[in-house]
Design an enzyme around this catalytic site. Structure first.
Site, PDB file in Angstrom:
ATOM      1  N   TRP A 101      -1.322   3.717  -0.787  1.00 30.28           N
ATOM      2  CA  TRP A 101      -0.736   5.023  -1.117  1.00 30.28           C
ATOM      3  C   TRP A 101       0.758   5.062  -0.856  1.00 30.28           C
ATOM      4  O   TRP A 101       1.504   5.695  -1.592  1.00 30.28           O
ATOM      5  CB  TRP A 101      -1.460   6.160  -0.382  1.00 30.28           C
ATOM      6  CG  TRP A 101      -2.872   6.303  -0.871  1.00 30.28           C
ATOM      7  CD1 TRP A 101      -4.022   6.105  -0.153  1.00 30.28           C
ATOM      8  CD2 TRP A 101      -3.299   6.634  -2.213  1.00 30.28           C
ATOM      9  NE1 TRP A 101      -5.126   6.290  -0.966  1.00 30.28           N
ATOM     10  CE2 TRP A 101      -4.714   6.619  -2.217  1.00 30.28           C
ATOM     11  CE3 TRP A 101      -2.622   6.941  -3.393  1.00 30.28           C
ATOM     12  CZ2 TRP A 101      -5.463   6.904  -3.365  1.00 30.28           C
ATOM     13  CZ3 TRP A 101      -3.376   7.218  -4.541  1.00 30.28           C
ATOM     14  CH2 TRP A 101      -4.763   7.202  -4.519  1.00 30.28           C
ATOM     15  N   ASP A 169       3.125  11.997   4.114  1.00 29.69           N
ATOM     16  CA  ASP A 169       1.892  12.138   3.348  1.00 29.69           C
ATOM     17  C   ASP A 169       0.768  12.149   4.382  1.00 29.69           C
ATOM     18  O   ASP A 169       0.426  11.111   4.947  1.00 29.69           O
ATOM     19  CB  ASP A 169       1.734  10.959   2.375  1.00 29.69           C
ATOM     20  CG  ASP A 169       0.380  10.984   1.662  1.00 29.69           C
ATOM     21  OD1 ASP A 169      -0.416  11.909   1.912  1.00 29.69           O
ATOM     22  OD2 ASP A 169       0.139  10.068   0.852  1.00 29.69           O
ATOM     23  N   LYS A 193     -10.027  16.342   1.526  1.00 31.60           N
ATOM     24  CA  LYS A 193     -10.575  15.624   2.682  1.00 31.60           C
ATOM     25  C   LYS A 193     -10.787  16.600   3.838  1.00 31.60           C
ATOM     26  O   LYS A 193     -11.913  16.891   4.216  1.00 31.60           O
ATOM     27  CB  LYS A 193      -9.666  14.481   3.089  1.00 31.60           C
ATOM     28  CG  LYS A 193      -9.457  13.489   1.948  1.00 31.60           C
ATOM     29  CD  LYS A 193      -8.242  12.632   2.171  1.00 31.60           C
ATOM     30  CE  LYS A 193      -7.733  11.960   0.932  1.00 31.60           C
ATOM     31  NZ  LYS A 193      -8.687  11.163   0.198  1.00 31.60           N
TER      32      LYS A 193
HETATM   33  N1  PMP Z   1      -2.218   9.774  -0.259  1.00 34.30           N
HETATM   34  C1  PMP Z   1      -3.297   9.477   0.494  1.00 34.30           C
HETATM   35  C2  PMP Z   1      -3.081   9.075   1.922  1.00 34.30           C
HETATM   36  C3  PMP Z   1      -4.568   9.546  -0.062  1.00 34.30           C
HETATM   37  O1  PMP Z   1      -5.641   9.241   0.677  1.00 34.30           O
HETATM   38  C4  PMP Z   1      -4.716   9.935  -1.415  1.00 34.30           C
HETATM   39  C5  PMP Z   1      -6.056  10.075  -2.099  1.00 34.30           C
HETATM   40  N2  PMP Z   1      -7.139   9.746  -1.507  1.00 34.30           N
HETATM   41  C6  PMP Z   1      -3.564  10.208  -2.165  1.00 34.30           C
HETATM   42  C7  PMP Z   1      -2.342  10.138  -1.538  1.00 34.30           C
HETATM   43  C8  PMP Z   1      -3.662  10.626  -3.607  1.00 34.30           C
HETATM   44  O2  PMP Z   1      -4.185  11.878  -3.644  1.00 34.30           O
HETATM   45  P1  PMP Z   1      -4.562  12.645  -4.991  1.00 34.30           P
HETATM   46  O3  PMP Z   1      -5.774  11.977  -5.544  1.00 34.30           O
HETATM   47  O4  PMP Z   1      -4.823  14.033  -4.486  1.00 34.30           O
HETATM   48  O5  PMP Z   1      -3.404  12.576  -5.902  1.00 34.30           O
END
Ligand code: PMP
Length: 356
Positions: A101, A169, A193
């Site tokens: 991520w 994030d 989550k």
């Molecule tokens: N950052 C983290 C730490 C994540 O775990 C996730 C998705 N699991 C995301 C970003 C991306 O999130 P989204 O699917 O809501 O765009």
């Protein structure tokens, strides 16, 4: 219905009492004769729902008056882009690379600015949190960290003190981790989550952290979103309502401190079991381990696949590791019950006995 435990990394398990409350209020919210889904986002009754959610999370996270709380759309992935569009244009920006991520966040930032990866744990498959110096960061417009790495199972235990804007994030450990919001310029987290249903992204932003870029598209401008209290356009109304119910539930249980205690017990129970086994292993060691996402493996991939299948048959759902990492992963977010960890360990013992 047979009892199941949902180990999904997201969308993830929600508190049963929250779902029951939503069910009770589904057709007729507080004698309005309407469902929350049917209400105008500009009505007084929805405004109350929005302000309630904000007030609850403000208290839960101790958010100072210097910061605004926004409920946006587009997921954390849109925040990768939106924050870069607002703050990285033509600038040098610093990122710590702790996995999938954070790499995605860096990719988006490089569309607009010059990304400097000041530390990375790529050399060891992201199995640890890299150290970095907080000296000489002044040349960067901001520092971006992923507080919890959902795929790799690592997390920052403390946040660095820096004298440039700190952007986090916190998608996979918001509200189960102590964040000093006053030290941050911007925090973002997808709701699916620890906050509620997919479709809402919570952003906590320092009011004076305003972009100097002119003519931003209004939907991608934090300034516009702050000025309009998340109501520039139709916000994800039902998702905001569910978030409010989750925040109420958290307040009743004792807030973030209570969650940290509970999540520590849950994750330590599982880590201890894995560490004492010569059949299962976890790639992450020591203090960098996540409280919320625990990756583990059996001796080989064939057994991993068998494990996931047999666990599913027993009602232990969504234990398959992310396709990039393999193995298994147990996500133990706030709403995941301790007895689900006990059920998993009982199954792990049985599986080991049958396959060792
Ligand atoms: N950052 C983290 C730490 C994540 O775990 C996730 C998705 N699991 C995301 C970003 C991306 O999130 P989204 O699917 O809501 O765009």
């Amino acid at each position: 219905m047979t009892k199941v435990y949902n180990f999904s990394a997201g969308p993830a398990v929600l508190p049963k009492t929250v779902l029951e409350k939503a069910q009770n209020q589904l057709l007729n919210y507080k004698q309005s004769g309407m469902s929350v889904m049917e209400m105008s986002h500009r009505s007084a009754i929805f405004e109350e729902i929005l302000e309630h959610a904000k007030a609850q999370v403000k208290e839960l996270m101790n958010i100072p008056d210097t910061h605004s709380i926004l409920f946006l759309q587009g997921g954390a992935s849109m925040q990768f882009h939106m924050l870069a569009l607002n703050y990285a244009q033509g600038k040098d920006v610093a990122y710590v690379d702790t996995g999938n991520w954070s790499q995605k966040a860096m990719d988006e930032a490089s569309r607009y600015g010059t990304v400097h990866c000041i530390a990375s744990s790529k050399d060891k498959n992201y199995s640890y949190i890299p150290e970095f110096s907080t000296d000489n960061l002044e040349k960067y417009a901001y520092l971006h960290l992923t507080t919890n790495n959902t795929l790799e199972g690592t997390a920052f235990t403390t946040l660095p003190k820096v004298n440039i804007p700190l952007i986090l994030d916190a998608s996979s450990n918001i509200l189960s981790y102590d964040i000093d919001v006053s030290q941050t310029a911007l925090i973002y987290a997808g709701a699916q989550k620890n906050i509620g249903a997919a479709g809402v992204t919570m952003v906590i932003i320092r009011n004076d952290f305003i972009s100097d870029v002119k003519d931003l598209p209004p939907m991608l401008s934090y300034e516009t979103m702050i000025k309009n209290n998340s109501l520039y356009n139709t916000p994800p109304t039902y998702g905001i309502y569910i978030a409010g119910l989750v925040f109420d539930w958290l307040q009743e249980l004792g807030g973030v401190d209570a969650m940290i205690k509970l999540n520590t017990i849950k994750s330590n129970t599982l880590y201890d079991f894995i560490d004492h086994s010569d059949f299962y292993s976890c790639p992450v060691h020591g203090s960098d381990r996540s409280l919320t996402n625990i990756p583990f493996k059996s001796p080989n991939e064939t057994l991993d696949a068998k494990f996931v299948k047999e666990a599913t048959d027993k009602g232990l759902l969504n234990l398959k590791g992310h396709r990039l990492i393999g193995g298994m992963r147990a996500s133990l977010y706030n709403a995941f019950p301790l007895e689900g960890v006990d059920a998993l360990i009982a199954f792990m013992m049985q599986f080991e006995g049958e396959n060792h």
